[in-house]
Design a protein around this motif. Structure first.
Motif, PDB file in Angstrom:
ATOM      1  N   ASN A 241      22.416  33.358  29.001  1.00 16.00           N
ATOM      2  CA  ASN A 241      20.972  33.440  29.226  1.00 16.00           C
ATOM      3  C   ASN A 241      20.414  32.091  29.673  1.00 16.00           C
ATOM      4  OD1 ASN A 241      20.830  36.152  28.566  1.00 16.00           O
ATOM      5  ND2 ASN A 241      20.341  35.754  26.421  1.00 16.00           N
ATOM      6  N   ALA A 242      20.860  31.017  29.026  1.00 15.36           N
ATOM      7  CA  ALA A 242      20.392  29.686  29.420  1.00 15.36           C
ATOM      8  C   ALA A 242      20.890  29.333  30.819  1.00 15.36           C
ATOM      9  CB  ALA A 242      20.847  28.640  28.407  1.00 15.36           C
ATOM     10  N   LEU A 243      22.133  29.651  31.110  1.00 12.85           N
ATOM     11  CA  LEU A 243      22.664  29.374  32.448  1.00 12.85           C
ATOM     12  C   LEU A 243      21.830  30.080  33.513  1.00 12.85           C
ATOM     13  CD1 LEU A 243      26.470  29.680  31.685  1.00 12.85           C
ATOM     14  CD2 LEU A 243      25.336  27.646  32.589  1.00 12.85           C
ATOM     15  N   ALA A 244      21.520  31.342  33.298  1.00 13.10           N
ATOM     16  CA  ALA A 244      20.720  32.099  34.260  1.00 13.10           C
ATOM     17  C   ALA A 244      19.315  31.509  34.382  1.00 13.10           C
ATOM     18  CB  ALA A 244      20.650  33.568  33.852  1.00 13.10           C
ATOM     19  N   PHE A 245      18.722  31.138  33.255  1.00 12.39           N
ATOM     20  CA  PHE A 245      17.389  30.536  33.288  1.00 12.39           C
ATOM     21  C   PHE A 245      17.391  29.258  34.108  1.00 12.39           C
ATOM     22  CE2 PHE A 245      14.631  27.198  31.628  1.00 12.39           C
ATOM     23  CZ  PHE A 245      13.391  27.736  31.920  1.00 12.39           C
ATOM     24  N   PHE A 246      18.332  28.362  33.813  1.00 12.16           N
ATOM     25  CA  PHE A 246      18.338  27.073  34.509  1.00 12.16           C
ATOM     26  C   PHE A 246      18.598  27.235  36.007  1.00 12.16           C
ATOM     27  CE2 PHE A 246      19.004  25.245  30.191  1.00 12.16           C
ATOM     28  CZ  PHE A 246      17.836  24.496  30.179  1.00 12.16           C
ATOM     29  N   GLU A 247      19.439  28.165  36.371  1.00 11.82           N
ATOM     30  CA  GLU A 247      19.638  28.419  37.799  1.00 11.82           C
ATOM     31  C   GLU A 247      18.346  28.966  38.425  1.00 11.82           C
ATOM     32  OE1 GLU A 247      23.184  30.803  38.185  1.00 11.82           O
ATOM     33  OE2 GLU A 247      24.470  29.082  37.725  1.00 11.82           O
ATOM     34  N   ALA A 248      17.630  29.815  37.693  1.00 16.80           N
ATOM     35  CA  ALA A 248      16.384  30.398  38.206  1.00 16.80           C
ATOM     36  C   ALA A 248      15.298  29.342  38.414  1.00 16.80           C
ATOM     37  CB  ALA A 248      15.883  31.491  37.262  1.00 16.80           C
ATOM     38  N   VAL A 249      15.325  28.260  37.635  1.00 16.55           N
ATOM     39  CA  VAL A 249      14.313  27.205  37.802  1.00 16.55           C
ATOM     40  C   VAL A 249      14.827  26.055  38.661  1.00 16.55           C
ATOM     41  CG1 VAL A 249      12.990  27.813  35.738  1.00 16.55           C
ATOM     42  CG2 VAL A 249      14.823  26.092  35.566  1.00 16.55           C
ATOM     43  N   GLY A 250      15.936  26.280  39.370  1.00 15.94           N
ATOM     44  CA  GLY A 250      16.356  25.335  40.391  1.00 15.94           C
ATOM     45  C   GLY A 250      17.540  24.440  40.096  1.00 15.94           C
ATOM     46  N   PHE A 251      18.143  24.554  38.931  1.00 12.77           N
ATOM     47  CA  PHE A 251      19.321  23.733  38.636  1.00 12.77           C
ATOM     48  C   PHE A 251      20.555  24.338  39.295  1.00 12.77           C
ATOM     49  CE2 PHE A 251      16.483  22.423  35.289  1.00 12.77           C
ATOM     50  CZ  PHE A 251      16.808  21.100  35.043  1.00 12.77           C
ATOM     51  N   ALA A 252      21.510  23.488  39.634  1.00 16.07           N
ATOM     52  CA  ALA A 252      22.774  23.936  40.211  1.00 16.07           C
ATOM     53  C   ALA A 252      23.909  23.186  39.519  1.00 16.07           C
ATOM     54  CB  ALA A 252      22.806  23.656  41.716  1.00 16.07           C
ATOM     55  N   PRO A 253      25.073  23.817  39.388  1.00 18.15           N
ATOM     56  CA  PRO A 253      26.203  23.121  38.753  1.00 18.15           C
ATOM     57  C   PRO A 253      26.546  21.831  39.498  1.00 18.15           C
ATOM     58  CG  PRO A 253      26.703  25.450  39.074  1.00 18.15           C
ATOM     59  CD  PRO A 253      25.428  25.168  39.822  1.00 18.15           C
ATOM     60  N   MET A 254      26.918  20.788  38.721  1.00 12.45           N
ATOM     61  CA  MET A 254      27.324  19.534  39.350  1.00 12.45           C
ATOM     62  C   MET A 254      28.586  18.958  38.720  1.00 12.45           C
ATOM     63  SD  MET A 254      24.791  16.490  38.069  1.00 12.45           S
ATOM     64  CE  MET A 254      25.828  15.085  37.724  1.00 12.45           C
ATOM     65  N   ARG A 255      28.916  19.376  37.502  1.00 12.81           N
ATOM     66  CA  ARG A 255      30.057  18.798  36.796  1.00 12.81           C
ATOM     67  C   ARG A 255      30.442  19.752  35.687  1.00 12.81           C
ATOM     68  NH1 ARG A 255      29.438  13.011  33.694  1.00 12.81           N
ATOM     69  NH2 ARG A 255      31.383  13.070  32.591  1.00 12.81           N
TER      70      ARG A 255
END
Length: 159
Positions: free
Chosen positions: A138-152
Motif C-alpha cells: 500500500n505504501a509503495l503504491a501511494f508513493f508511486e502515485a505521488v511521484g516517487f520512483a525506485p532509485m536503489r
C-alpha cells in the motif's frame, strides 16, 4: 474529501506523534517482528520523537481535521558535499508518514507529502527521498502515485 489543515509540528507534539505512529508501526511489527517491537513503550517512543523534533535539520507536520490530529510526517534536510565519487547534493528525506486509517484515501497522506516537498524546496533541496519496506505494498503504491520512483534497493540475507 475532508476538511484538512496541515501545520508544522512543534516540540510539544512529540507525544502526539508517538500516538499517531501506532497506525503505521502496527503494520511493520506484524510483518517484521524480527525487526520491530510489537508494543513499544509510549515513554520511549515519545523520547524518540522528542529527539527527532529537536534536530536542526528536521521538518515535521501534523494533519488535522476539525481540530483532530489524523496524521503526521517527519523528514530531515540533508546538504552533502561532493567528493571524488559523488556530486554535491541537497535532499529532503521523508522518515515517517502515518495517517489514521479512518481518514485513508481522503488526501491526508498527499497533503503531508506536499508539505514536506515544499519545505525541501524552500530549504534549497533538489531531491525528495524516502524508503519503504518491500512488504508494504500500500505504501509503495501511494508513493508511486505521488511521484516517487525506485532509485536503489536494499537486499537482505539471513545468516
Amino acid at each position: 474529501m475532508i476538511a484538512l489543515n496541515v501545520r508544522p509540528a512543534t516540540p510539544t507534539d512529540a507525544a502526539l506523534l508517538a500516538r499517531l505512529n501506532d497506525f503505521v508501526h502496527a503494520v511493520h511489527a506484524a510483518e517484521r517482528p524480527d525487526v520491530f517491537r510489537a508494543d513499544p513503550p509510549a515513554t520511549e517512543l515519545t523520547s524518540i520523537f522528542d529527539g527527532l523534533l529537536a534536530r536542526e535539520n528536521a521538518v515535521a507536520f501534523v494533519a488535522e481535521s476539525s481540530g483532530r490530529p489524523i496524521g503526521y510526517a517527519t523528514a530531515t534536510l540533508h546538504h552533502r558535499q561532493g567528493d571524488a565519487l559523488t556530486r554535491p547534493r541537497s535532499f529532503v528525506f521523508l522518515e515517517h508518514l502515518a495517517v489514521d486509517p479512518e481518514a485513508g484515501r481522503a488526501g491526508v497522506g498527499t497533503a503531508l507529502v506536499d508539505a514536506v516537498r515544499t519545505a525541501g524546496r524552500d530549504a534549497g533541496c533538489s531531491a525528495f527521498l524516502t524508503d519503504v519496506w518491500d512488504f508494504n505494498k500500500n505504501a509503495l503504491a501511494f508513493f508511486e502515485a505521488v511521484g516517487f520512483a525506485p532509485m536503489r534497493r536494499f537486499l537482505e540475507q539471513p545468516l
